[in-house]
Scaffold this active site. Structure first.
Site, PDB file in Angstrom:
ATOM      1  N   ARG A   1       8.896   7.878 -11.899  1.00  0.00           N
ATOM      2  CA  ARG A   1       8.365   6.510 -11.806  1.00  0.00           C
ATOM      3  C   ARG A   1       7.509   6.170 -13.019  1.00  0.00           C
ATOM      4  O   ARG A   1       7.610   5.058 -13.559  1.00  0.00           O
ATOM      5  CB  ARG A   1       7.579   6.351 -10.502  1.00  0.00           C
ATOM      6  CG  ARG A   1       8.484   6.244  -9.295  1.00  0.00           C
ATOM      7  CD  ARG A   1       7.766   6.289  -7.967  1.00  0.00           C
ATOM      8  NE  ARG A   1       8.719   6.048  -6.881  1.00  0.00           N
ATOM      9  CZ  ARG A   1       8.431   6.116  -5.601  1.00  0.00           C
ATOM     10  NH1 ARG A   1       7.199   6.434  -5.215  1.00  0.00           N
ATOM     11  NH2 ARG A   1       9.358   5.885  -4.688  1.00  0.00           N
TER      12      ARG A   1
ATOM     13  N   TYR B   1      15.447   0.902 -10.039  1.00  0.00           N
ATOM     14  CA  TYR B   1      15.620   2.304  -9.660  1.00  0.00           C
ATOM     15  C   TYR B   1      14.289   3.063  -9.627  1.00  0.00           C
ATOM     16  O   TYR B   1      13.273   2.566 -10.069  1.00  0.00           O
ATOM     17  CB  TYR B   1      16.673   3.005 -10.494  1.00  0.00           C
ATOM     18  CG  TYR B   1      16.535   3.166 -11.986  1.00  0.00           C
ATOM     19  CD1 TYR B   1      17.596   3.685 -12.716  1.00  0.00           C
ATOM     20  CD2 TYR B   1      15.384   2.820 -12.699  1.00  0.00           C
ATOM     21  CE1 TYR B   1      17.525   3.868 -14.082  1.00  0.00           C
ATOM     22  CE2 TYR B   1      15.306   2.998 -14.060  1.00  0.00           C
ATOM     23  CZ  TYR B   1      16.370   3.534 -14.750  1.00  0.00           C
ATOM     24  OH  TYR B   1      16.272   3.708 -16.110  1.00  0.00           O
ATOM     25  N   GLU B   2      14.345   4.240  -9.037  1.00  0.00           N
ATOM     26  CA  GLU B   2      13.151   5.057  -8.721  1.00  0.00           C
ATOM     27  C   GLU B   2      12.175   4.320  -7.801  1.00  0.00           C
ATOM     28  O   GLU B   2      10.961   4.466  -7.907  1.00  0.00           O
ATOM     29  CB  GLU B   2      12.436   5.521  -9.995  1.00  0.00           C
ATOM     30  CG  GLU B   2      13.284   6.338 -10.924  1.00  0.00           C
ATOM     31  CD  GLU B   2      13.962   7.509 -10.256  1.00  0.00           C
ATOM     32  OE1 GLU B   2      13.444   7.992  -9.234  1.00  0.00           O
ATOM     33  OE2 GLU B   2      15.022   7.940 -10.728  1.00  0.00           O
ATOM     34  N   GLY B   3      12.718   3.537  -6.905  1.00  0.00           N
ATOM     35  CA  GLY B   3      11.907   2.747  -5.976  1.00  0.00           C
ATOM     36  C   GLY B   3      11.701   1.358  -6.523  1.00  0.00           C
ATOM     37  O   GLY B   3      11.048   1.187  -7.551  1.00  0.00           O
TER      38      GLY B   3
ATOM     39  N   GLN C   1       6.937  -0.176  -4.853  1.00  0.00           N
ATOM     40  CA  GLN C   1       5.754   0.282  -5.587  1.00  0.00           C
ATOM     41  C   GLN C   1       4.516  -0.513  -5.176  1.00  0.00           C
ATOM     42  O   GLN C   1       3.423   0.047  -5.010  1.00  0.00           O
ATOM     43  CB  GLN C   1       5.975   0.142  -7.101  1.00  0.00           C
ATOM     44  CG  GLN C   1       7.215   0.811  -7.640  1.00  0.00           C
ATOM     45  CD  GLN C   1       7.297   2.282  -7.305  1.00  0.00           C
ATOM     46  OE1 GLN C   1       6.311   3.004  -7.387  1.00  0.00           O
ATOM     47  NE2 GLN C   1       8.475   2.721  -6.901  1.00  0.00           N
TER      48      GLN C   1
END
Length: 584
Positions: free
Chosen positions: A297, A437-439, A444
């Protein structure tokens, strides 16, 4: 004109030497005492040369060529395999890696600055070493001694690559719904069966092993996230000779056809009883995977920054060369479009984000180094809390603002910005995925308001805001200090509102992205306060004037956005939730 990239090493050195007290910070960390800003600058200079000469020239043609699936095998864009081999040979993947496993042991701060330059030069390429480093960190933190002895050294040096396999068609953000299963074989290994989607770097043709970290369920696993385990599943297993030349039972089912990062193979991965080994405890796979996810992230936030800088550099160069119209001061036309106020506003907005974002990224990285190495436990804990607080902010704000920046830079080009050969539309397309992507960035923001704001009773947030206030109080930055005091007061009030709404899903959901953006605006403004305080150390008057002008623009044109976000937080969830679902 095709896009170009100039590594911002001089700016990075200024930040390390004069803004962030890098030398003193490193001197307090065992194992890094001899790492100075001068040494970091030398390393970054060499890295920048590699990015400019080797990676950037592959970016546009790599986007055009893309990746292909031929007879079940991934074929990467021309030049990528050779460039990766050179990248590994030069030791760049292991820059901040553990020397015990072949790494160079340099600070994460230097690693993050390298990540920015690689992302700016060629985002698709940068995902290969970036994901590999994340896999290495997860294995180092949670793997058995046997797994580390077999796999970690190759991952740290980049000789082998890594990938993380989380997402399934029915399990995106809610990983508790995943169906991939792992059956014990009785010899310590597991047979992993299932299909994962959106797997970046899932396969390639570099001729090496690829270590997949796969989330799966053991036979007796309960439903939900507590039933998830993490398994190491390599592309190649040791054959009869002991060499890793036996293909595991895993394959690429398809390549995703994507809006951007065309030169990055995003795979549908099929695991058909593939051999894997447990990483960490059974049922605690998500805990182990988050070691990798949190690192990724931050890495993705740096991707947003790198793309923003590359796009900005090209927009400034174009605005100086493109002749059009007459200047407001009466100069005969045509004049460079940088003379026009609207173009200047766009360029100022771009740079007013890039400069403090680079500083905030480096500040966060220094805190990561402190959290890892400082001899005092309380100092390590405080640094860890800062990193936890800033991780969702860096990921989401840097990618949201980074995407905005690439769009503004593209706009400077006018119609030429819409043409592939100019390279600007690629920056926009590539930047878009970083928000997802990556959340996703909404995830977040929810992490920030539901977990990080109230972490340890709000003590880390209180300490962070107090640090900002202290720097403002000793600042003589004029209007910036005035505007920052007002924005900080809004953030203080908003933080109290968020804390009071704890447990109210609608209230937190309605406020989350607004709060994260407000937090980011104040944090970037804080970096401007620190940059201006250090600017007198610059020998170049032009650089001092540039920073003063950019900070003034930030104070006048960017910080007022804080009021918008604060007002939306005060408005609450009522109007957000009022419309019946059936009426949408």
């Amino acid at each position: 004109m095709p896009s170009t990239y100039q590594p911002p090493v001089a700016t990075m050195r200024f930040l390390l030497e004069h803004v962030l007290d890098f030398d003193a910070q490193m001197a307090a960390l065992p194992g890094l005492e001899e790492v100075t800003s001068e040494l970091a600058g030398e390393v970054l200079t060499m890295a920048g040369r590699m990015c400019t000469e080797r990676l950037a020239p592959l970016n546009l043609p790599g986007d055009a060529a893309g990746t292909k699936l031929v007879d079940g095998n991934v074929v990467t864009a021309p030049g990528f395999a050779e460039a990766y081999a050179e990248f590994v040979e030069a030791g760049w993947p292991g820059l901040a890696g553990d020397p015990e496993f072949g790494g160079q042991g340099l600070p994460r701060t230097v690693q993050i600055m390298l990540d920015e330059m690689v992302s700016a030069a060629n985002l698709s390429f940068g995902l290969f070493p970036g994901l590999t480093r994340g896999a290495a960190e997860a294995l180092a933190a949670h793997g058995s001694d046997e797994l580390k002895a077999t796999y970690l050294g190759k991952l740290v040096t980049g000789e082998w690559c890594g990938a993380m396999a989380l997402t399934e068609a029915s399990a995106g953000t809610d990983l508790g719904l995943l169906r991939t299963r792992a059956e014990p074989r009785g010899d310590g290994s597991y047979a992993v069966t299932g299909t994962k989607i959106f797997i970046s770097s899932g396969d390639q043709d570099f001729g090496n092993n690829i270590v997949h970290l796969v989330l799966a369920r053991l036979p007796d696993a309960p439903a939900g996230v507590k039933g998830i385990s993490l398994l190491l599943v390599p592309k190649f297993l040791p054959g009869a000779s002991g060499a890793f030349d036996e293909r595991n039972a895993m394959s690429v089912g398809a390549l995703e056809h994507k809006m951007g990062i065309h030169a990055q193979p995003t795979c549908v991965m099929n695991y058909d009883g593939a051999t894997g080994w447990l990483v960490g405890e059974a049922g605690r796979g998500l805990n182990a995977m988050f070691t990798m996810m949190n690192a990724e992230r931050l890495f993705v936030g740096i991707q947003g920054l790198g793309l923003a800088d590359a796009a900005t550099q090209n927009a400034v160069a174009y605005a100086r060369e493109r002749l059009q119209g007459r200047a407001a001061d009466g100069r005969p036309g045509p004049v460079p479009i940088i003379a026009h106020a609207d173009v200047r506003k766009m360029l100022l907005a771009c740079r007013a984000f890039v400069e403090p974002a680079r500083a905030l990224a480096a500040w966060t990285a220094i805190r990561m180094d402190s959290a890892d190495r400082h001899p005092d436990a309380a100092t390590r804990d405080a640094a860890s809390a800062d990193v936890a607080l800033l991780t969702p902010v860096v990921k989401a704000a840097f990618t949201d603002f980074g995407f905005e920046t690439t769009v503004l830079a593209q706009q400077v080009f006018g119609g030429h910005g819409y043409i592939h050969e100019a390279g600007m539309e690629q920056f926009v397309r590539d930047a878009r995925i970083t928000q997802i992507y990556e959340g996703t960035n909404g995830v977040q923001a929810m992490d920030l308001v539901s977990r990080k704001v109230t972490l340890n009773g709000g003590a880390p947030l209180r300490a962070y805001l107090d640090g900002i206030a202290a720097d403002i109080d000793k600042s003589d930055s004029g209007d910036l200090a005035v505007q920052m005091r007002a924005a900080l007061a809004m953030l203080e009030e908003a933080s109290a509102t968020i804390a009071a709404a704890s447990g109210d899903a609608d209230a937190l959901g309605a406020a989350a992205t607004e709060y994260l953006n407000l937090f980011a605006l104040v944090s970037l403004g804080w970096m401007w306060v620190r940059i201006l305080a250090a600017a007198p150390a610059l020998e170049d008057a032009h650089s001092r004037d540039t920073y003063a002008a950019l900070a003034a623009y930030y104070a006048s044109y960017v910080l007022p956005r804080a009021g918008l976000h604060a007002a939306r937080i005060v408005a609450g969830p009522a109007t957000v939730m009022a419309l019946d679902e059936a009426l949408f």
